[in-house]
Design an enzyme around this catalytic site. Structure first.
Site, PDB file in Angstrom:
ATOM      1  N   CYS A 165      59.707 -44.579 -46.348  1.00 36.14           N
ATOM      2  CA  CYS A 165      60.443 -44.886 -47.662  1.00 36.14           C
ATOM      3  C   CYS A 165      60.915 -46.371 -48.333  1.00 36.14           C
ATOM      4  O   CYS A 165      61.035 -46.826 -49.159  1.00 36.14           O
ATOM      5  CB  CYS A 165      60.632 -43.440 -48.979  1.00 36.14           C
ATOM      6  SG  CYS A 165      58.952 -42.780 -48.947  1.00 36.14           S
ATOM      7  N   HIS A 305      67.926 -43.488 -54.307  1.00 39.65           N
ATOM      8  CA  HIS A 305      67.138 -43.115 -54.220  1.00 39.65           C
ATOM      9  C   HIS A 305      66.259 -42.051 -55.466  1.00 39.65           C
ATOM     10  O   HIS A 305      64.940 -42.201 -55.726  1.00 39.65           O
ATOM     11  CB  HIS A 305      67.106 -42.767 -52.712  1.00 39.65           C
ATOM     12  CG  HIS A 305      65.691 -42.545 -52.168  1.00 39.65           C
ATOM     13  ND1 HIS A 305      64.205 -43.097 -51.715  1.00 39.65           N
ATOM     14  CD2 HIS A 305      64.967 -40.969 -51.803  1.00 39.65           C
ATOM     15  CE1 HIS A 305      63.451 -43.194 -51.217  1.00 39.65           C
ATOM     16  NE2 HIS A 305      63.613 -41.603 -51.516  1.00 39.65           N
ATOM     17  N   GLU A 316      73.080 -37.306 -52.661  1.00 38.88           N
ATOM     18  CA  GLU A 316      72.375 -38.640 -52.375  1.00 38.88           C
ATOM     19  C   GLU A 316      73.845 -38.776 -53.333  1.00 38.88           C
ATOM     20  O   GLU A 316      75.075 -39.919 -53.330  1.00 38.88           O
ATOM     21  CB  GLU A 316      71.318 -38.806 -53.351  1.00 38.88           C
ATOM     22  CG  GLU A 316      71.550 -41.174 -53.569  1.00 38.88           C
ATOM     23  CD  GLU A 316      70.381 -41.524 -53.762  1.00 38.88           C
ATOM     24  OE1 GLU A 316      70.620 -43.080 -54.321  1.00 38.88           O
ATOM     25  OE2 GLU A 316      69.312 -41.032 -54.592  1.00 38.88           O
ATOM     26  N   LYS A 337      62.628 -43.977 -60.768  1.00 34.22           N
ATOM     27  CA  LYS A 337      61.423 -43.644 -60.183  1.00 34.22           C
ATOM     28  C   LYS A 337      61.434 -42.258 -61.403  1.00 34.22           C
ATOM     29  O   LYS A 337      59.933 -41.808 -61.427  1.00 34.22           O
ATOM     30  CB  LYS A 337      61.850 -42.626 -58.732  1.00 34.22           C
ATOM     31  CG  LYS A 337      61.770 -43.310 -57.820  1.00 34.22           C
ATOM     32  CD  LYS A 337      61.964 -42.529 -56.529  1.00 34.22           C
ATOM     33  CE  LYS A 337      61.883 -43.377 -55.671  1.00 34.22           C
ATOM     34  NZ  LYS A 337      63.292 -44.095 -55.014  1.00 34.22           N
ATOM     35  N   HIS A 342      57.165 -42.376 -57.262  1.00 34.17           N
ATOM     36  CA  HIS A 342      57.601 -42.923 -56.343  1.00 34.17           C
ATOM     37  C   HIS A 342      56.287 -44.186 -55.559  1.00 34.17           C
ATOM     38  O   HIS A 342      55.723 -43.006 -54.957  1.00 34.17           O
ATOM     39  CB  HIS A 342      58.182 -41.826 -54.960  1.00 34.17           C
ATOM     40  CG  HIS A 342      59.445 -41.995 -54.246  1.00 34.17           C
ATOM     41  ND1 HIS A 342      59.511 -43.516 -53.703  1.00 34.17           N
ATOM     42  CD2 HIS A 342      59.804 -41.008 -53.216  1.00 34.17           C
ATOM     43  CE1 HIS A 342      59.661 -43.369 -52.543  1.00 34.17           C
ATOM     44  NE2 HIS A 342      59.788 -41.999 -52.356  1.00 34.17           N
ATOM     45  N   PHE A 403      61.840 -40.544 -45.117  1.00 36.64           N
ATOM     46  CA  PHE A 403      61.154 -39.165 -44.115  1.00 36.64           C
ATOM     47  C   PHE A 403      61.137 -40.192 -42.712  1.00 36.64           C
ATOM     48  O   PHE A 403      60.467 -41.511 -42.124  1.00 36.64           O
ATOM     49  CB  PHE A 403      59.526 -38.961 -43.669  1.00 36.64           C
ATOM     50  CG  PHE A 403      58.913 -37.673 -45.599  1.00 36.64           C
ATOM     51  CD1 PHE A 403      59.882 -37.881 -46.013  1.00 36.64           C
ATOM     52  CD2 PHE A 403      57.932 -37.642 -45.822  1.00 36.64           C
ATOM     53  CE1 PHE A 403      59.657 -36.665 -47.559  1.00 36.64           C
ATOM     54  CE2 PHE A 403      57.921 -37.293 -46.239  1.00 36.64           C
ATOM     55  CZ  PHE A 403      58.410 -36.840 -47.627  1.00 36.64           C
TER      56      PHE A 403
END
Length: 416
Positions: A165, A305, A316, A337, A342, A403
């Site tokens: 991502c 994110h 975060e 998002k 996403h 990831f």
């Protein structure tokens, strides 16, 4: 060596809340949700039955039928968004040195639907390997920038960054550095993804990564909310034209913003889970600020994110508090998002565009779908909840994580 300045001169977007930049911005500022029941396949046996699909996208509006059949959807999205960005930039392609124009593009997965369909067709046959001759070139992640360069004759650096991502954020950072160092005048960058497929949804469901709030798709992406239960998968593309400042100024280009820094780091912790204390996220934001020559108190807005996962959102925000200290409460923090879902490898690009547009219009898009306070989140943080907020934004940061523990961060500044 004196590094060259790099600016953004063109934007293109193909998103679940708008099929061009203007539509995308209208969706962002109004708090529009792109989530709805999946239309691409029968979801009866799937845990999650919704996603953020593109709306009213017909490939044959952009490509002839023969050409469309040679392109996976992720490559179609790349070509459409990059065309918009090139037109928006006002570049005269007959007058520029195409050896100094590159394409650096991000895709976390690439042609997943193509791979899926070829395997399903093979499995349904008699074992004879009758594969489409376009199977491999449709599937490979690097075919998106390849097709962009072929269409326009760009002969500078051409490749794909793959970091899950974080892919398109890494692409932007690479593009920034190629221009900074004097290797290119212009780079088309960004990312695209088209993973709303049987394989994509099935795989993420198996990981328990996706929201399963099937009764209310439009509110399922709810970053920072105590009832969040996973991310909502989206698809689409975002494209940016990065250009050396003097090159842009010489041709009288419209300049959206200056990209002043990029940072990268690794969590080195887990394949899919973030470090609970956000150690890698702290480092990536610090690296980005250092690269940009900025202080924490210079930052006005952060597009996080913010995927709407129980662990990720808290980690975060802890990292933001650690990096920015007392100034954190003065920053408009948001997660777009909540509206787009996403977009995996395209997330960094469309969220960077959202940050640039927030600067342009002095308006920070909201984090929608928030109803329940999470006691694990600092209540003094301004998460721009449910409604856009007017604000002069001179410096905007965008975070993207993938990831594998990949962290990338970019920061933009109003041109001066």
């Amino acid at each position: 060596m004196q590094l060259k300045r790099v600016v953004v001169t063109g934007l293109g977007a193909l998103t679940p809340i708008g099929n061009n930049i203007q539509e995308y911005w209208e969706g962002l500022k109004s708090g529009k949700s792109g989530a709805a029941p999946i239309t691409y396949y029968d979801t009866e046996k799937f845990k999650t039955k919704f996603a953020c699909e593109l709306k009213n996208f017909n490939a044959e509006d952009y490509f002839d039928r023969k050409e469309a059949r040679k392109l996976d959807r992720f490559a179609q999205y790349a070509l459409v968004s990059s065309d918009e960005a090139i037109i928006d930039s006002g570049l005269d392609l007959d007058k520029i040195d195409k050896f100094r124009v590159g394409v650096i593009w991000g895709a976390g997965i690439g042609g997943l639907e193509t791979f899926q369909n070829e395997m399903l067709n093979f499995a349904a046959g008699d074992g004879t390997p009758r594969f489409n001759p376009f199977f491999i070139p449709k599937m490979i992640a690097d075919i998106a920038p390849g097709n962009i360069s072929i269409k326009h004759g760009f002969m500078g650096p051409n490749y794909t960054t793959v970091s899950a991502c974080a892919s398109s954020a890494n692409a932007m950072i690479d593009a920034l550095n190629y221009i900074r160092l004097g290797h290119c005048d212009v780079i088309v960058t960004g990312g695209s993804e088209a993973a709303v497929t049987i394989a994509g949804m099935g795989g993420f469901n198996a990981m328990h990564a996706l929201s399963t709030l099937n009764e209310s798709p439009e509110t399922a992406s709810r970053p920072f909310d105590a009832t969040r239960d996973g991310f909502v998968l989206g698809e689409g593309a975002g494209a940016l034209i990065l250009e050396e400042y003097e090159h842009a100024k010489a041709r009288g280009a419209n300049i959206y913003a200056e990209i002043v820094g990029g940072g990268m780091s690794s969590d080195a912790y887990h394949m899919t889970a973030p470090h609970p204390d956000g150690i890698g996220v702290v480092r990536v934001m610090e690296n980005c600020l250092r690269d940009a020559g900025l202080k924490p108190e210079d930052v006005d807005a952060i597009n996080t994110h913010g995927t709407s996962t129980p662990l990720g959102d808290v980690a975060e925000l802890k990292a933001i508090t650690k990096v920015f200290g007392a100034h954190a409460k003065n920053i408009n923090i948001n997660s777009t998002k909540s509206m787009t879902g996403h977009l995996l490898g395209a997330a960094g690009a469309i969220e960077a565009i959202a940050s640039i547009l927030a600067m342009k219009y002095s308006l920070v898009p909201p984090t929608i779908n928030h109803t329940t306070v999470d006691e694990n989140i600092d209540p003094s943080l301004n998460l721009t909840l449910n409604k856009a907020q007017k604000r002069e934004v001179n410096v905007a940061m965008s975070n993207t994580f993938g990831f594998g523990g990949h962290n990338a961060c970019v920061v933009f500044k109003k041109i001066s």
